[in-house]
Design a protein around this motif. Structure first.
Motif, PDB file in Angstrom:
ATOM      1  N   TYR A 172      49.908 -22.433 -74.600  1.00  0.00           N
ATOM      2  CA  TYR A 172      48.642 -21.916 -74.067  1.00  0.00           C
ATOM      3  C   TYR A 172      48.856 -20.558 -73.378  1.00  0.00           C
ATOM      4  O   TYR A 172      48.144 -19.592 -73.658  1.00  0.00           O
ATOM      5  CB  TYR A 172      48.038 -22.935 -73.102  1.00  0.00           C
ATOM      6  CG  TYR A 172      46.714 -22.493 -72.524  1.00  0.00           C
ATOM      7  CD1 TYR A 172      45.538 -22.589 -73.268  1.00  0.00           C
ATOM      8  CD2 TYR A 172      46.641 -21.949 -71.250  1.00  0.00           C
ATOM      9  CE1 TYR A 172      44.326 -22.161 -72.755  1.00  0.00           C
ATOM     10  CE2 TYR A 172      45.428 -21.525 -70.717  1.00  0.00           C
ATOM     11  CZ  TYR A 172      44.273 -21.631 -71.478  1.00  0.00           C
ATOM     12  OH  TYR A 172      43.077 -21.196 -70.963  1.00  0.00           O
ATOM     13  N   PHE A 173      49.818 -20.475 -72.485  1.00  0.00           N
ATOM     14  CA  PHE A 173      50.098 -19.199 -71.798  1.00  0.00           C
ATOM     15  C   PHE A 173      50.374 -18.087 -72.812  1.00  0.00           C
ATOM     16  O   PHE A 173      49.857 -16.984 -72.711  1.00  0.00           O
ATOM     17  CB  PHE A 173      51.316 -19.331 -70.871  1.00  0.00           C
ATOM     18  CG  PHE A 173      51.073 -20.089 -69.590  1.00  0.00           C
ATOM     19  CD1 PHE A 173      49.936 -19.892 -68.828  1.00  0.00           C
ATOM     20  CD2 PHE A 173      52.023 -20.999 -69.124  1.00  0.00           C
ATOM     21  CE1 PHE A 173      49.729 -20.586 -67.633  1.00  0.00           C
ATOM     22  CE2 PHE A 173      51.825 -21.701 -67.930  1.00  0.00           C
ATOM     23  CZ  PHE A 173      50.677 -21.490 -67.185  1.00  0.00           C
ATOM     24  N   ALA A 174      51.228 -18.398 -73.786  1.00  0.00           N
ATOM     25  CA  ALA A 174      51.647 -17.356 -74.731  1.00  0.00           C
ATOM     26  C   ALA A 174      50.505 -16.950 -75.651  1.00  0.00           C
ATOM     27  O   ALA A 174      50.307 -15.761 -75.924  1.00  0.00           O
ATOM     28  CB  ALA A 174      52.846 -17.842 -75.546  1.00  0.00           C
TER      29      ALA A 174
ATOM     30  N   TYR B   8      61.840 -18.903 -69.089  1.00  0.00           N
ATOM     31  CA  TYR B   8      61.455 -18.532 -67.727  1.00  0.00           C
ATOM     32  C   TYR B   8      62.566 -18.918 -66.761  1.00  0.00           C
ATOM     33  O   TYR B   8      63.326 -19.854 -67.030  1.00  0.00           O
ATOM     34  CB  TYR B   8      60.139 -19.203 -67.304  1.00  0.00           C
ATOM     35  CG  TYR B   8      60.211 -20.718 -67.209  1.00  0.00           C
ATOM     36  CD1 TYR B   8      60.610 -21.345 -66.032  1.00  0.00           C
ATOM     37  CD2 TYR B   8      59.897 -21.518 -68.296  1.00  0.00           C
ATOM     38  CE1 TYR B   8      60.689 -22.727 -65.932  1.00  0.00           C
ATOM     39  CE2 TYR B   8      59.971 -22.915 -68.208  1.00  0.00           C
ATOM     40  CZ  TYR B   8      60.367 -23.505 -67.028  1.00  0.00           C
ATOM     41  OH  TYR B   8      60.449 -24.875 -66.936  1.00  0.00           O
TER      42      TYR B   8
ATOM     43  N   GLY C  75      48.169 -14.917 -73.828  1.00  0.00           N
ATOM     44  CA  GLY C  75      48.750 -13.680 -73.322  1.00  0.00           C
ATOM     45  C   GLY C  75      48.571 -13.519 -71.822  1.00  0.00           C
ATOM     46  O   GLY C  75      48.446 -12.405 -71.322  1.00  0.00           O
ATOM     47  N   ILE C  76      48.548 -14.638 -71.113  1.00  0.00           N
ATOM     48  CA  ILE C  76      48.378 -14.563 -69.657  1.00  0.00           C
ATOM     49  C   ILE C  76      49.680 -14.928 -68.961  1.00  0.00           C
ATOM     50  O   ILE C  76      50.529 -15.618 -69.504  1.00  0.00           O
ATOM     51  CB  ILE C  76      47.261 -15.504 -69.147  1.00  0.00           C
ATOM     52  CG1 ILE C  76      47.507 -16.937 -69.630  1.00  0.00           C
ATOM     53  CG2 ILE C  76      45.901 -15.016 -69.614  1.00  0.00           C
ATOM     54  CD1 ILE C  76      46.509 -17.929 -69.070  1.00  0.00           C
ATOM     55  N   ALA C  77      49.811 -14.411 -67.749  1.00  0.00           N
ATOM     56  CA  ALA C  77      50.979 -14.728 -66.946  1.00  0.00           C
ATOM     57  C   ALA C  77      50.902 -16.177 -66.487  1.00  0.00           C
ATOM     58  O   ALA C  77      49.857 -16.828 -66.579  1.00  0.00           O
ATOM     59  CB  ALA C  77      51.042 -13.813 -65.729  1.00  0.00           C
ATOM     60  N   PHE C  78      52.006 -16.678 -65.987  1.00  0.00           N
ATOM     61  CA  PHE C  78      52.016 -18.000 -65.372  1.00  0.00           C
ATOM     62  C   PHE C  78      50.925 -18.046 -64.317  1.00  0.00           C
ATOM     63  O   PHE C  78      50.780 -17.149 -63.501  1.00  0.00           O
ATOM     64  CB  PHE C  78      53.367 -18.265 -64.726  1.00  0.00           C
ATOM     65  CG  PHE C  78      53.396 -19.558 -63.958  1.00  0.00           C
ATOM     66  CD1 PHE C  78      53.417 -20.771 -64.624  1.00  0.00           C
ATOM     67  CD2 PHE C  78      53.383 -19.562 -62.571  1.00  0.00           C
ATOM     68  CE1 PHE C  78      53.435 -21.965 -63.922  1.00  0.00           C
ATOM     69  CE2 PHE C  78      53.411 -20.756 -61.857  1.00  0.00           C
ATOM     70  CZ  PHE C  78      53.435 -21.960 -62.538  1.00  0.00           C
TER      71      PHE C  78
ATOM     72  N   ILE D  22      46.513 -23.237 -63.486  1.00  0.00           N
ATOM     73  CA  ILE D  22      46.650 -23.869 -64.798  1.00  0.00           C
ATOM     74  C   ILE D  22      47.822 -24.846 -64.793  1.00  0.00           C
ATOM     75  O   ILE D  22      47.736 -25.947 -65.334  1.00  0.00           O
ATOM     76  CB  ILE D  22      46.808 -22.794 -65.899  1.00  0.00           C
ATOM     77  CG1 ILE D  22      45.516 -21.984 -66.021  1.00  0.00           C
ATOM     78  CG2 ILE D  22      47.196 -23.433 -67.230  1.00  0.00           C
ATOM     79  CD1 ILE D  22      45.610 -20.799 -66.965  1.00  0.00           C
ATOM     80  N   TRP D  23      48.906 -24.427 -64.143  1.00  0.00           N
ATOM     81  CA  TRP D  23      50.061 -25.330 -64.070  1.00  0.00           C
ATOM     82  C   TRP D  23      49.707 -26.613 -63.323  1.00  0.00           C
ATOM     83  O   TRP D  23      50.122 -27.714 -63.703  1.00  0.00           O
ATOM     84  CB  TRP D  23      51.261 -24.653 -63.418  1.00  0.00           C
ATOM     85  CG  TRP D  23      52.461 -25.546 -63.521  1.00  0.00           C
ATOM     86  CD1 TRP D  23      52.897 -26.457 -62.603  1.00  0.00           C
ATOM     87  CD2 TRP D  23      53.325 -25.688 -64.663  1.00  0.00           C
ATOM     88  NE1 TRP D  23      53.985 -27.151 -63.076  1.00  0.00           N
ATOM     89  CE2 TRP D  23      54.273 -26.695 -64.343  1.00  0.00           C
ATOM     90  CE3 TRP D  23      53.401 -25.057 -65.909  1.00  0.00           C
ATOM     91  CZ2 TRP D  23      55.267 -27.081 -65.235  1.00  0.00           C
ATOM     92  CZ3 TRP D  23      54.393 -25.456 -66.783  1.00  0.00           C
ATOM     93  CH2 TRP D  23      55.314 -26.449 -66.449  1.00  0.00           C
TER      94      TRP D  23
ATOM     95  N   PRO E 114      51.439 -26.175 -72.114  1.00  0.00           N
ATOM     96  CA  PRO E 114      51.093 -24.948 -71.399  1.00  0.00           C
ATOM     97  C   PRO E 114      51.875 -23.729 -71.872  1.00  0.00           C
ATOM     98  O   PRO E 114      51.384 -22.601 -71.763  1.00  0.00           O
ATOM     99  CB  PRO E 114      51.431 -25.280 -69.941  1.00  0.00           C
ATOM    100  CG  PRO E 114      52.482 -26.337 -70.037  1.00  0.00           C
ATOM    101  CD  PRO E 114      52.126 -27.144 -71.253  1.00  0.00           C
ATOM    102  N   MET E 115      53.071 -23.930 -72.407  1.00  0.00           N
ATOM    103  CA  MET E 115      53.835 -22.770 -72.871  1.00  0.00           C
ATOM    104  C   MET E 115      53.135 -22.106 -74.056  1.00  0.00           C
ATOM    105  O   MET E 115      53.057 -20.887 -74.147  1.00  0.00           O
ATOM    106  CB  MET E 115      55.259 -23.192 -73.260  1.00  0.00           C
ATOM    107  CG  MET E 115      56.101 -23.574 -72.071  1.00  0.00           C
ATOM    108  SD  MET E 115      56.181 -22.220 -70.847  1.00  0.00           S
ATOM    109  CE  MET E 115      56.995 -23.055 -69.507  1.00  0.00           C
TER     110      MET E 115
END
Lengths: 294, 294
Positions: free
Chosen positions: A121-123, A272, A126-129, A133-134, A118-119
């Motif tokens: 994927y998030f980056a 984070y 370009g989306i916030a936590f 998704i978590w 997920p790290m």
């Protein structure tokens, strides 16, 4: 070192690549960077997940944990390193060990495993936590997280010495099977919900781990706690009304200093954490402001 | 820990706040973030310069350095921890100590001092590292850098034990007076160019510190090296043709593992460094890619 220093704004620019094109001739940029725009991960992710410098730091922490654990049980400690209910860093008191069996208690995320799936994927997106998704990650992440450097060896040494390894994490109790599978698939062995895996929702304490720590310390002599954030040691550090300067003072107080690297072990995680609340003047003392003269 | 995790793109968004406003109604955004746009520092800076979590890690490293140094000289080591000319991690060989006096060799930036002045300036302005601004910083920064947590105490213990403290940094020899003043103003005592302060330009090696290390090891028994990047230990790690995976393998090899925390000491610095070259597939193994199912 500074010769290769092209810092700080590489990080700012990572998410802004498209937007830093001349806006007059370009189409309106999307509000948030998309994968094609960020050629490289943000610098904190590059460092933590990709650099030998971070791998060495993590391996060294794991080596200290293994050495400490194996040596500590020979001393038959009188007390756990879990603060007793109501005790604070100002007046510390600890759960007694009695003749309880030994345990080592670890946070999971960015302490036992790196959440590479997920790290990235998030980056990349370009989306916030995103908690949805978590939640999917907790359910389906097995095989896509990695044991941190030296963690498999460290756990092996603790278990071989007869120390029970326990995870106390704020992953959800509803996703217990997924998290058990994720830890197992990373090569970290079996963690069983309610026995060696404690999750958010196990009690009424919400994200506070204090209650779960007390539950564990009632049954075990906890010789060590390990995590990447201060809440992995005491909820006192997570008090929402605690100003940044006081949180710093509390965590580096003489009472706390006797525990760091001697029962309380901290892993690096610049990616984070609660420090994301810090403003400019929290991170940079005002008497250190500087600018080049014109 | 994940309960307070709102990560990754806080970092992306830090430099993009203005651009993430609806573009249809807003004026064309400037190409780069300006101070008013970034409400908070990027997360790597928040973590390193502002969090107790990082302060604890730095203090612990300084404590290990002091303990190691004081204990090590009692053993009268046979060799320095400086690799001999031509020696590599694959076939390590070290400069002999003979009866030379003891020294401990430190990088300066993000090893002895935190460069709070220019780091805030770069980040607030949203500009990339600028060598002209850095040059001004080397000249005029005295009083605007801070000793890292526990560094003053650590240096005091080494000096009290009779160990000469030396800085080997890639700051410029042309700015020697400024860097001497910056270290002194941070409370770190006297460093004198050519004696206890070695700078880029002192020899023909450019940004390689190997030549300067050899010069120091010719005169001293170097019991430890400390830095925030692998180039602070051997230039071998900075070979431009060295692929990321091989750099990792070399730095975590058995030969290197015998040195980390035992003569070679590494400080955390997620803010800038050679890892900024890493691409997505360098930092995230491709077999760990994950995305939520739709």
């Amino acid at each position: 070192m500074k010769a290769h220093m092209i810092p700080v704004s590489a990080l700012l620019l990572a998410g802004c690549a498209a937007n830093s094109a001349p806006v007059a001739t370009a189409p309106p940029p999307p509000p948030i960077a998309t994968p094609a725009e960020a050629a490289k991960p943000p610098v904190a992710l590059q460092y933590l997940y990709g650099s030998p410098e971070a791998a060495i730091a993590v391996r060294a922490t794991n080596a200290r944990i293994a050495d400490y654990g194996v040596a500590r049980i020979k001393q038959r400690p009188k007390d756990s390193v879990v603060l007793a209910p109501g005790a604070t860093m100002d007046a510390p008191a600890f759960e007694p060990c009695g003749d309880k069996p030994f345990a080592a208690v670890f946070d999971a995320d960015e302490t036992l495993i790196w959440n590479l799936g997920p790290m990235r994927y998030f980056a990349e997106q370009g989306i916030a936590f995103d908690p949805k998704i978590w939640d999917a990650w907790e359910k389906t992440g097995a095989g896509k997280a990695a044991a941190m450097p030296g963690t498999v060896e460290m756990l092996g040494k603790l278990r071989a010495a007869g120390i029970t390894v326990i995870a106390n994490t704020n992953r959800s109790a509803a996703n217990a099977k997924g998290s058990e599978g994720t830890l197992r698939a990373a090569g970290l062995g079996d963690f069983k919900h309610g026995e060696t895996l404690f999750l958010m929702g196990d009690d009424a304490g919400g994200s506070s781990k204090d209650g779960r720590r007390a539950t564990i310390a009632a049954k075990y002599c906890v010789i060590m706690l390990a995590g990447d954030q201060l809440g992995d040691f005491s909820q006192q550090f997570n008090d929402k009304d605690l100003p940044a300067a006081q949180r710093m003072a509390l965590a580096t107080s003489p009472a706390a200093a006797t525990l760091w690297d001697k029962g309380w072990f901290l892993f690096p995680n610049p990616v984070y954490g609660p420090w994301e609340k810090l403003g400019w003047d929290d991170a940079f003392p005002s008497d250190k402001k500087w600018e080049p003269s014109q």
